[in-house]
Design an enzyme around this catalytic site. Structure first.
Site, PDB file in Angstrom:
ATOM      1  N   SER A 114       0.833  -1.190   0.000  1.00  0.00           N
ATOM      2  CA  SER A 114       0.000   0.000   0.000  1.00  0.00           C
ATOM      3  C   SER A 114       0.874   1.249   0.000  1.00  0.00           C
ATOM      4  CB  SER A 114      -0.965  -0.044   1.201  1.00  0.00           C
ATOM      5  OG  SER A 114      -1.921   0.981   1.126  1.00  0.00           O
ATOM      6  N   GLU A 232      -1.452  -2.155  -8.443  1.00  0.00           N
ATOM      7  CA  GLU A 232      -2.771  -2.442  -7.888  1.00  0.00           C
ATOM      8  C   GLU A 232      -3.324  -1.147  -7.334  1.00  0.00           C
ATOM      9  OE1 GLU A 232      -3.510  -2.261  -4.455  1.00  0.00           O
ATOM     10  OE2 GLU A 232      -1.480  -1.955  -3.695  1.00  0.00           O
ATOM     11  N   HIS A 300      -4.959  -4.934  -2.153  1.00  0.00           N
ATOM     12  CA  HIS A 300      -5.814  -4.663  -0.996  1.00  0.00           C
ATOM     13  C   HIS A 300      -6.924  -5.676  -0.785  1.00  0.00           C
ATOM     14  CE1 HIS A 300      -3.618  -0.912  -1.196  1.00  0.00           C
ATOM     15  NE2 HIS A 300      -4.109  -0.595  -0.019  1.00  0.00           N
TER      16      HIS A 300
END
Length: 329
Positions: A114, A232, A300
């Site tokens: 992330s 992503e 995620h």
């Protein structure tokens, strides 16, 4: 700069948990207990940065506290790996304060995802250190359905042999941290091949796309030449945001040297369908001859693979069969 590959983990190694983004204060006692037990079962010793519990109005802490924990973790000869607590929004605040020589001279496993994308790629550019895009400490607090994530964590961080990335049987996008027993699993249809391509290999860079793009135009942005980019996005990125962010990446110098694109699974809240994703990709002529595969298990949603930022991947993308093999990790 030469790439530095850290030593693999071994039984008995010490793993330091630090919070370069959001605070450990977010993590429930139940999640901590499960995570700690998982590391105990791996026969790894946990230690924690002294500032991980600090918590300000941004559910984070000062730059000084985060840098101190980061530097102490790399400087401590007993620490063999560093895992982040959780992601967030502010790790790019740290870049000007990091002692790159300290990291270069004390290479060790560093893993997170992330917002940690910032650190993963900056470490590679500024120190040459290969890092790992994989589960946080908090991720290990999942009570159920963690086997796939754990398997790839071990393949990447304990073993040296190449390994193939294959689809999970099921995946989830639920708030497991709020109710560990109320899990909603979704059947996995496998990889989505958007563009076929011949066998090739390249250097892995990327991570969370909207975070990765924050490095554009800075000294911390990795070279795109001869890369295979893994990207992503999270629930805050819907189709129009992903389209814009991907286009921004395509405009970067050296993008014509990119050899492939691997796209992680989107969260349900993003409303990104396979048809919509294919439409976005097909509007970009720069991608026409590039092998592209999506719905890969990272990002995620859960479960998730671990892969090396700065490592080498071999891909062979065909409709009937897809090879994604991590070679150097």
């Amino acid at each position: 700069m030469n790439r530095i590959v850290p030593d693999k983990l071994r039984v008995g190694d010490e793993v330091r948990i630090i919070a370069p983004v959001q605070s450990m204060a977010l993590i429930s006692p139940e999640t901590r207990e499960i995570a700690n037990k998982r590391f105990e079962e791996l026969r790894l010793k946990l230690s924690f940065g002294k500032h991980v519990e600090e918590n300000d109005e941004f559910t984070s802490t000062s730059i000084e506290s985060r840098i101190e924990d980061l530097h102490e973790a790399f400087a401590d000869k007993n620490v063999k790996a560093i895992l982040t607590v959780i992601g967030g929004f502010n790790s790019n605040q740290l870049l000007k304060y990091i002692d790159w020589d300290l990291i270069r001279n004390n290479p060790k496993v560093f893993c997170g995802y992330s917002d940690v994308t910032i650190l993963n790629n900056a470490f590679l550019v500024k120190s040459g250190l290969m890092t790992y895009y994989g589960p946080h400490y908090s991720s290990f607090g999942q009570k159920l359905y963690f086997d796939y994530t754990l398997d790839y964590f071990k393949k990447c961080l304990f073993e040296t042999k190449p390994f193939d990335i294959t689809s999970s049987n099921q995946w989830s996008d639920d708030m497991w941290y709020k109710n560990q027993n109320d899990r909603k699993l979704i059947g996995n249809d496998g990889f989505l091949v958007i563009n076929e391509g011949e066998k090739t290999e390249g250097n892995i860079i990327g991570g969370n796309l909207n975070t990765f793009n924050l490095l554009q135009g800075t000294e911390y942005m990795p070279n795109l030449k001869d890369s295979i980019i893994f990207v992503e996005d999270d629930s805050e990125s819907d189709s129009k945001h992903f389209d814009r962010d991907l286009q921004s990446l395509i405009h970067q110098p050296g993008f014509d040297g990119v050899k492939g694109l691997i796209i992680g699974r989107f969260q349900n809240e993003s409303k990104m369908s396979s048809d919509l994703l294919v439409k976005i990709i097909k509007t970009k002529k720069e991608l026409d001859l590039m092998p592209i595969v999506a719905n890969v298990d990272f990002g995620h949603t859960d479960p998730k693979i671990t892969f090396p930022i700065g490592g080498t991947v071999e891909i062979d993308i065909k409709k009937e069969k897809q090879l994604i093999r991590i070679i150097n990790h």
